[in-house]
Design a protein around this motif. Sequence first.
Motif, PDB file in Angstrom:
ATOM      1  N   SER A  35      -3.061  14.253  48.168  1.00 55.49           N
ATOM      2  CA  SER A  35      -1.713  15.388  47.588  1.00 55.49           C
ATOM      3  C   SER A  35      -1.974  16.169  48.910  1.00 55.49           C
ATOM      4  CB  SER A  35      -2.552  16.196  46.391  1.00 55.49           C
ATOM      5  OG  SER A  35      -3.644  16.377  47.017  1.00 55.49           O
ATOM      6  N   TYR A  49       6.119  18.060  49.198  1.00 53.65           N
ATOM      7  CA  TYR A  49       5.469  17.596  49.277  1.00 53.65           C
ATOM      8  C   TYR A  49       5.625  16.087  50.770  1.00 53.65           C
ATOM      9  CZ  TYR A  49       3.610  12.734  46.804  1.00 53.65           C
ATOM     10  OH  TYR A  49       3.158  11.927  46.773  1.00 53.65           O
ATOM     11  N   TRP A  62      13.130  13.059  43.796  1.00 55.10           N
ATOM     12  CA  TRP A  62      12.219  13.721  43.217  1.00 55.10           C
ATOM     13  C   TRP A  62      12.375  15.050  42.775  1.00 55.10           C
ATOM     14  CZ3 TRP A  62       9.140  17.614  44.632  1.00 55.10           C
ATOM     15  CH2 TRP A  62       7.874  17.457  44.410  1.00 55.10           C
ATOM     16  N   GLN A  63      11.763  15.001  42.131  1.00 57.04           N
ATOM     17  CA  GLN A  63      12.029  16.252  41.545  1.00 57.04           C
ATOM     18  C   GLN A  63      10.653  16.827  40.140  1.00 57.04           C
ATOM     19  OE1 GLN A  63      15.164  17.737  38.967  1.00 57.04           O
ATOM     20  NE2 GLN A  63      14.832  19.361  39.348  1.00 57.04           N
ATOM     21  N   HIS A  64       9.919  17.909  40.552  1.00 58.11           N
ATOM     22  CA  HIS A  64       8.369  18.166  39.523  1.00 58.11           C
ATOM     23  C   HIS A  64       8.246  19.411  39.901  1.00 58.11           C
ATOM     24  CE1 HIS A  64       4.120  18.209  40.054  1.00 58.11           C
ATOM     25  NE2 HIS A  64       4.608  18.342  39.195  1.00 58.11           N
ATOM     26  N   ASP A  65       8.931  20.296  38.742  1.00 56.37           N
ATOM     27  CA  ASP A  65       8.578  21.355  38.664  1.00 56.37           C
ATOM     28  C   ASP A  65       9.561  22.714  39.942  1.00 56.37           C
ATOM     29  OD1 ASP A  65       7.177  21.017  36.396  1.00 56.37           O
ATOM     30  OD2 ASP A  65       5.298  21.527  36.945  1.00 56.37           O
ATOM     31  N   HIS A  92       8.190  22.573  42.601  1.00 51.42           N
ATOM     32  CA  HIS A  92       7.574  22.558  43.998  1.00 51.42           C
ATOM     33  C   HIS A  92       8.862  21.708  44.755  1.00 51.42           C
ATOM     34  CE1 HIS A  92       3.995  23.369  42.384  1.00 51.42           C
ATOM     35  NE2 HIS A  92       3.888  22.334  41.037  1.00 51.42           N
ATOM     36  N   TYR A 147      10.281  18.859  47.826  1.00 50.85           N
ATOM     37  CA  TYR A 147      10.450  17.956  48.711  1.00 50.85           C
ATOM     38  C   TYR A 147      10.841  17.849  50.080  1.00 50.85           C
ATOM     39  CZ  TYR A 147      11.747  12.617  48.918  1.00 50.85           C
ATOM     40  OH  TYR A 147      11.882  10.939  49.246  1.00 50.85           O
ATOM     41  N   HIS A 184       6.822  11.015  40.113  1.00 55.29           N
ATOM     42  CA  HIS A 184       7.982  12.405  40.225  1.00 55.29           C
ATOM     43  C   HIS A 184       9.615  12.079  40.560  1.00 55.29           C
ATOM     44  CE1 HIS A 184       4.785  14.626  38.925  1.00 55.29           C
ATOM     45  NE2 HIS A 184       4.163  14.712  39.797  1.00 55.29           N
ATOM     46  N   THR A 185      10.361  10.860  40.440  1.00 54.40           N
ATOM     47  CA  THR A 185      11.489  10.501  39.900  1.00 54.40           C
ATOM     48  C   THR A 185      12.165   9.689  39.500  1.00 54.40           C
ATOM     49  OG1 THR A 185      11.319   8.192  41.255  1.00 54.40           O
ATOM     50  CG2 THR A 185      10.794   9.783  42.873  1.00 54.40           C
TER      51      THR A 185
END
Length: 453
Positions: free
Chosen positions: A34, A169, A351-354, A356, A358, A413-414
């Motif tokens: 992480s 990320y 890729w997508q996370h809230d 955040h 990439y 997260h994709t």
Amino acid sequence: MRYRLPFRPFRPRRLPVTQPAFRLDADAVEVLDSTAAFRIRLLALIRAARSRIHIAALYLQEDEGGQEILDALYAAKAAQPGLDIRVFVDWHRARRGLVGQKKHAGNAAWYQAQAALHEASVPIYGVPVQTREIFGVFHLKGFVIDDTVIYSGASLNNVYLDKLGQYRYDRYHLIRQRDLAQAMSAWMTGMLSANPAVRRLDQPTLPDPAHNNRIRQFRAQLEQSQYALAGSTLSEGGGLSITPYLGLGKRNRLNRLILQLVEETSEHLTLCTPYFNLPTLLEQAIASLLRRGRTVTLIVGAKTANDFYIPPDQPFKSIGALPYLYEIRLRRFARQQQTAIDRQKLHIRLWQHDHHTYHLKGMWVDDRYQLLTGNNLNPRAFRLDLENALLIHDPDNRLQASREAELARILAHTSRIDHYSALETPHDYPPKVRQLLRRLGPVGIHRLLYRLL
């Protein structure tokens, strides 16, 4: 009439059967899981350093994350006066404010203010790759601490360090290999510290009319430069190994390596890039793979996971159009390759996370090669910026567990694009984005994507 860049066909040579490489133990490679783990481990290694800390990054930012790193460096120097600490960042990026910010002295003013507060010296060098930032930046990566290398595409600020609840990320590899650390360290201290074009940013600098000439000479030297691989062996006969690469300018050694890896894929290629805008040669190589029945997975950031994305409810700036330009490019590629998508030979994953962002780059080729790099795999990286990479050769699949675990974390997260129509068109974009795209026109968009971005 459609604008076209001049093109000369180029077919990469095959990777040599034997090439210089450093032997590597499987347990000497650790993949951090992480962004927060990257920050924690980096700080721990800085505190424990005994001989050297040599850091290469695009920038060290004046914010809470950057301050924590700089404080740790000064503390390490105070505790170990003989510790060799050097930080290398891009010269132009350090002397301006953030994109869209009004006139600002940049991080260099902060470096100098911090230096005035400490008796210990932590040299911060500004590395100019071109006379203007738009024509090339110092995009080298790597943190050498004693005999350990932390390799990541991350720079040093809040989001790259997950400091205030938002992260960008990236990939984070910790490699314990003395010869590799020495090769990367020796190049930074010999090629960068000693060159008159490279200036200290933690000290006031006076105007120098000859600086641009020195930069031009320096760039010519960089284009010919490579890591010295003392202590390396030849990779023939198998065995886990790693080789560092440098690249600057058209058709450089790193560019050729990337094209060779794609060309020689026998089963499956996985490629990560945050900004989908592949160089023509790389896109053609991937299309050739698909025609030959190979499987390709592209892991790309969604436009809302792009670090330039501006939500529609916030004031719009021109820089906020970039994520939409990349989506236009991705949609066009997906449309051209829809048959391969239907045949399950091309997998495009967003890729997508809230909230955040990439920033992943790199390649996995079959179960044999991994490329760790800060290279964005776009025309700018292939033509203008100074880039580097580490090629891991793993013929016996010794790193299978860590490789699969890293990919599983990335893919978590994709979402898969099953049809190009799942990607938005300019008609769906916010009004100010559409207005800017109309003003640029097809020719302007094409030139911007293929020459600068």
